[in-house]
Structures are given as C-alpha cells and as structure tokens.
Design a protein around this motif. Sequence first.
Motif, PDB file in Angstrom:
ATOM      1  N   GLY A  11       1.014  -1.328   0.497  1.00  0.00           N
ATOM      2  CA  GLY A  11       0.382  -0.208   0.002  1.00  0.00           C
ATOM      3  C   GLY A  11       0.881   0.990  -0.048  1.00  0.00           C
ATOM      4  N   GLY A  13       2.695   4.691   1.078  1.00  0.00           N
ATOM      5  CA  GLY A  13       3.966   4.391   2.343  1.00  0.00           C
ATOM      6  C   GLY A  13       4.249   3.350   2.922  1.00  0.00           C
ATOM      7  N   SER A  17       9.643   1.339  -2.096  1.00  0.00           N
ATOM      8  CA  SER A  17      10.881   1.981  -2.852  1.00  0.00           C
ATOM      9  C   SER A  17      12.597   1.924  -1.980  1.00  0.00           C
ATOM     10  CB  SER A  17       9.929   3.700  -2.930  1.00  0.00           C
ATOM     11  OG  SER A  17       8.594   2.945  -3.686  1.00  0.00           O
ATOM     12  N   GLU A  39       6.220   0.754 -11.914  1.00  0.00           N
ATOM     13  CA  GLU A  39       4.731   1.259 -12.522  1.00  0.00           C
ATOM     14  C   GLU A  39       3.735   1.506 -11.641  1.00  0.00           C
ATOM     15  OE1 GLU A  39       2.490  -1.318 -14.250  1.00  0.00           O
ATOM     16  OE2 GLU A  39       3.563  -3.009 -14.993  1.00  0.00           O
ATOM     17  N   PRO A  40       2.965   2.575 -12.279  1.00  0.00           N
ATOM     18  CA  PRO A  40       3.014   2.956 -13.830  1.00  0.00           C
ATOM     19  C   PRO A  40       4.460   3.821 -14.361  1.00  0.00           C
ATOM     20  CG  PRO A  40       1.554   4.175 -12.806  1.00  0.00           C
ATOM     21  CD  PRO A  40       1.731   3.854 -11.975  1.00  0.00           C
ATOM     22  N   ARG A  50       1.688   7.747 -16.679  1.00  0.00           N
ATOM     23  CA  ARG A  50       1.658   8.198 -15.219  1.00  0.00           C
ATOM     24  C   ARG A  50       1.174  10.016 -15.280  1.00  0.00           C
ATOM     25  NH1 ARG A  50       4.851   5.900 -10.326  1.00  0.00           N
ATOM     26  NH2 ARG A  50       4.513   7.374  -8.843  1.00  0.00           N
ATOM     27  N   LEU A  54      -1.978  10.489 -11.969  1.00  0.00           N
ATOM     28  CA  LEU A  54      -1.488  10.631 -11.157  1.00  0.00           C
ATOM     29  C   LEU A  54      -1.851  11.822 -10.506  1.00  0.00           C
ATOM     30  CD1 LEU A  54       0.967   8.347  -9.901  1.00  0.00           C
ATOM     31  CD2 LEU A  54      -0.876   7.561  -9.599  1.00  0.00           C
ATOM     32  N   MET A  69      -3.094   2.052 -17.138  1.00  0.00           N
ATOM     33  CA  MET A  69      -2.446   1.154 -16.394  1.00  0.00           C
ATOM     34  C   MET A  69      -2.061   0.335 -17.474  1.00  0.00           C
ATOM     35  SD  MET A  69      -1.915   2.013 -13.099  1.00  0.00           S
ATOM     36  CE  MET A  69      -2.926   3.549 -12.340  1.00  0.00           C
ATOM     37  N   ARG A  73       2.201  -0.870 -18.517  1.00  0.00           N
ATOM     38  CA  ARG A  73       2.430  -1.329 -18.803  1.00  0.00           C
ATOM     39  C   ARG A  73       3.124  -2.435 -19.668  1.00  0.00           C
ATOM     40  NH1 ARG A  73      -1.636  -4.179 -14.760  1.00  0.00           N
ATOM     41  NH2 ARG A  73       0.265  -2.641 -13.544  1.00  0.00           N
ATOM     42  N   ASP A  94       9.401  -1.578  -9.176  1.00  0.00           N
ATOM     43  CA  ASP A  94       8.504  -1.003  -7.881  1.00  0.00           C
ATOM     44  C   ASP A  94       6.760  -1.057  -8.512  1.00  0.00           C
ATOM     45  OD1 ASP A  94       6.731   0.869  -6.457  1.00  0.00           O
ATOM     46  OD2 ASP A  94       8.612   1.920  -5.791  1.00  0.00           O
ATOM     47  N   TYR A  96       3.715  -3.857 -10.024  1.00  0.00           N
ATOM     48  CA  TYR A  96       3.489  -4.911 -11.126  1.00  0.00           C
ATOM     49  C   TYR A  96       2.252  -5.581 -11.592  1.00  0.00           C
ATOM     50  CZ  TYR A  96       4.720  -7.983 -14.879  1.00  0.00           C
ATOM     51  OH  TYR A  96       5.202  -8.404 -15.875  1.00  0.00           O
ATOM     52  N   SER A  99      -0.381  -5.097  -8.364  1.00  0.00           N
ATOM     53  CA  SER A  99      -1.416  -3.770  -7.868  1.00  0.00           C
ATOM     54  C   SER A  99      -2.467  -3.366  -8.742  1.00  0.00           C
ATOM     55  CB  SER A  99      -0.398  -2.685  -8.235  1.00  0.00           C
ATOM     56  OG  SER A  99       0.264  -2.334  -6.941  1.00  0.00           O
ATOM     57  N   THR A 100      -2.405  -3.795  -9.921  1.00  0.00           N
ATOM     58  CA  THR A 100      -4.135  -3.769 -10.734  1.00  0.00           C
ATOM     59  C   THR A 100      -5.092  -4.492 -10.459  1.00  0.00           C
ATOM     60  OG1 THR A 100      -2.847  -3.064 -13.009  1.00  0.00           O
ATOM     61  CG2 THR A 100      -5.079  -4.251 -13.223  1.00  0.00           C
ATOM     62  N   TYR A 103      -5.727  -2.790  -6.780  1.00  0.00           N
ATOM     63  CA  TYR A 103      -6.278  -1.394  -6.847  1.00  0.00           C
ATOM     64  C   TYR A 103      -7.257  -1.288  -7.499  1.00  0.00           C
ATOM     65  CZ  TYR A 103      -3.082   0.302  -4.282  1.00  0.00           C
ATOM     66  OH  TYR A 103      -1.502   0.632  -2.852  1.00  0.00           O
ATOM     67  N   ARG A 145       2.655   8.939   4.687  1.00  0.00           N
ATOM     68  CA  ARG A 145       2.862   9.632   3.299  1.00  0.00           C
ATOM     69  C   ARG A 145       2.074  10.707   3.404  1.00  0.00           C
ATOM     70  NH1 ARG A 145       2.603   7.614  -1.648  1.00  0.00           N
ATOM     71  NH2 ARG A 145       3.820   6.056  -1.329  1.00  0.00           N
ATOM     72  N   LEU A 155      -4.252   8.880  -6.190  1.00  0.00           N
ATOM     73  CA  LEU A 155      -5.149   7.283  -4.718  1.00  0.00           C
ATOM     74  C   LEU A 155      -4.987   7.454  -4.130  1.00  0.00           C
ATOM     75  CD1 LEU A 155      -4.500   5.951  -8.623  1.00  0.00           C
ATOM     76  CD2 LEU A 155      -5.991   4.482  -7.008  1.00  0.00           C
TER      77      LEU A 155
HETATM   78  P1  TYD Z   1       3.240   5.522  -6.695  1.00  0.00           P
HETATM   79  O1  TYD Z   1       3.995   7.393  -6.310  1.00  0.00           O
HETATM   80  O2  TYD Z   1       4.491   5.600  -7.438  1.00  0.00           O
HETATM   81  O3  TYD Z   1       2.528   5.257  -5.350  1.00  0.00           O
HETATM   82  P2  TYD Z   1       3.509   4.194  -4.023  1.00  0.00           P
HETATM   83  O4  TYD Z   1       4.828   5.004  -3.810  1.00  0.00           O
HETATM   84  O5  TYD Z   1       2.593   3.412  -2.815  1.00  0.00           O
HETATM   85  O6  TYD Z   1       3.956   2.467  -4.849  1.00  0.00           O
HETATM   86  O7  TYD Z   1       1.774   5.555  -7.461  1.00  0.00           O
HETATM   87  C1  TYD Z   1       1.738   4.985  -8.085  1.00  0.00           C
HETATM   88  C2  TYD Z   1       0.195   4.920  -7.603  1.00  0.00           C
HETATM   89  O8  TYD Z   1      -0.419   3.338  -8.773  1.00  0.00           O
HETATM   90  C3  TYD Z   1       0.033   3.562  -6.467  1.00  0.00           C
HETATM   91  O9  TYD Z   1      -0.825   5.155  -5.725  1.00  0.00           O
HETATM   92  C4  TYD Z   1      -1.191   2.376  -7.076  1.00  0.00           C
HETATM   93  C5  TYD Z   1      -1.146   3.143  -8.301  1.00  0.00           C
HETATM   94  N1  TYD Z   1      -1.629   1.980  -9.294  1.00  0.00           N
HETATM   95  C6  TYD Z   1      -3.257   1.135  -9.305  1.00  0.00           C
HETATM   96  O10 TYD Z   1      -3.503   1.552  -8.867  1.00  0.00           O
HETATM   97  N2  TYD Z   1      -2.677   0.035 -10.751  1.00  0.00           N
HETATM   98  C7  TYD Z   1      -0.985  -0.484 -11.196  1.00  0.00           C
HETATM   99  O11 TYD Z   1      -1.284  -1.043 -11.986  1.00  0.00           O
HETATM  100  C8  TYD Z   1      -0.076  -0.089 -10.243  1.00  0.00           C
HETATM  101  C9  TYD Z   1       1.002  -0.762 -11.309  1.00  0.00           C
HETATM  102  C10 TYD Z   1      -0.105   1.122  -9.801  1.00  0.00           C
END
Ligand code: TYD
Length: 207
Positions: A11, A13, A17, A39-40, A50, A54, A69, A73, A94, A96, A99-100, A103, A145, A155
């Motif tokens: 999730g 925070g 990364s 990703e993305p 991306r 976002l 997404m 990808r 980070d 893949y 996450s789809t 989320y 976060r 998101l």
């Molecule tokens: P990011 O700032 O990289 O968030 P985090 O640091 O938590 O990884 O933003 C990526 C955002 O995209 C994160 O909220 C999750 C979302 N996401 C999806 O909703 N679906 C997906 O398939 C992917 C890859 C990411």
Amino acid sequence: MPRLFITFEGGEGSGKSTQLARLARRLAARGIEPVMTREPGGTPLAEGIRSLLLDPARRPGATAEALMMQAARADLVATVIRPALDQGRVVLCDRYDDSTLAYQGAGRGLDDAMLRGWNRTATGGLVPDLTLLFDLDPAVGLARRAGAAGDTNRLDREPSAFHARVRERFLALAREAPARWRVLDATASPEAIEADVWRAVEPRLGG
Ligand code: TYD
C-alpha cells in the motif's frame, strides 16, 4: 549472472521503494547491477501516462484508469523488462500487475477475471519469480505519506475503506501463490525489513 524478476508490492507509504534501493545496494556489493524500474512508468511513454494517472486534477473512470495502467505496462514490459531478462539481468520493479488486481479490482470493483486477462495481454504472460509484499495497516502508511515531503497523489486520496480492500486483496493474492510471494511486516525497522528481503532474495541468486 542470474536472470531474476522481483516485484515490490504494498500500500501507500509501505516503504517498498526504500527497500528496493536497499536491495539494489546489496546486489551491487555482490557484483550484480540490477535494472530498477517502476509502474506505472519506467519508459518515456509510460511516465507520460503516469503523470496523467496520478494527477489529482483528472478523474478517469475505473475502466479508463485500468486501461491506461495496461498501456503503460505493455510498453514497459516490451521495451525494458523483457529485454533485460533476456540478457540475464536482475530486474527490480516497484509495483507490477498485482497492483492492478488490488487497486482496480478490489479498490475500484472491476472484474477480477477481466483484469487478469488484460494483465496477461500487457505482460505477454511474464510472471515475477518473486513478489515481496510490504504489508501495513493503510492508516499507518497514509500517515507516513502525509508526513513525508511531496504531494499525495490521486490514489492516496481514496477513502480508507478503499485502501483496506487493497490490503486484503494483496494478502489474498499472496495466499493464492505462496511460492511466488513473501509477505513482510512493513512496521518493522528498515534494517530488519532489509534483512528479511535479503533472506528471500539471496537463495535465488545461485552461485
Ligand atoms: P506511487 O506514487 O508510485 O505510489 P507508491 O509509492 O505507493 O507505489 O503511485 C503509484 C500509484 O498507482 C499507487 O497509488 C498505486 C497505483 N497503481 C494502480 O492503481 N494500479 C496499478 O496497476 C499500478 C501499477 C499502480
């Protein structure tokens, strides 16, 4: 050189990364220079997608969000991840396609079988060798976060019930395929988590 594809999920925070960077340092100390991506994003085209995805000023519907997404990808897998693996590199990604499922599936309520089909199309069926889940109560992750520098993304701003569904889906995915997943307690210290990550990765390096 080992060919190894490792993905980092969790999730907001959850510290994944940071742990990706720490793992890269450990690998470098072993003489292995990993390819690091996210990703993305991860290609010029996918980074463009991306920033649209976002941006808090935009409101794509769930289907449009999921397809964006997948477009990002498909480009990343075809132009970065697969070529690197074909050269026998270690790839750290980070997020893949899990996450789809978490989320857009659990979070937005899109159909799981449909999303899995789209995932297969976008990835050409490329499945990670290892997926690390940085598991954390979403309230703790979002508080981290909010306390960190930088804006929250679109998101991050979803309600807490959304993030709770995301967490539960990640845990369910891990239970479904325990050989691929390793669930890590993201409330532990960064040093302890780094050691857990290394314990999961090192046996897969061979040699
Ligand atoms: P990011 O700032 O990289 O968030 P985090 O640091 O938590 O990884 O933003 C990526 C955002 O995209 C994160 O909220 C999750 C979302 N996401 C999806 O909703 N679906 C997906 O398939 C992917 C890859 C990411």
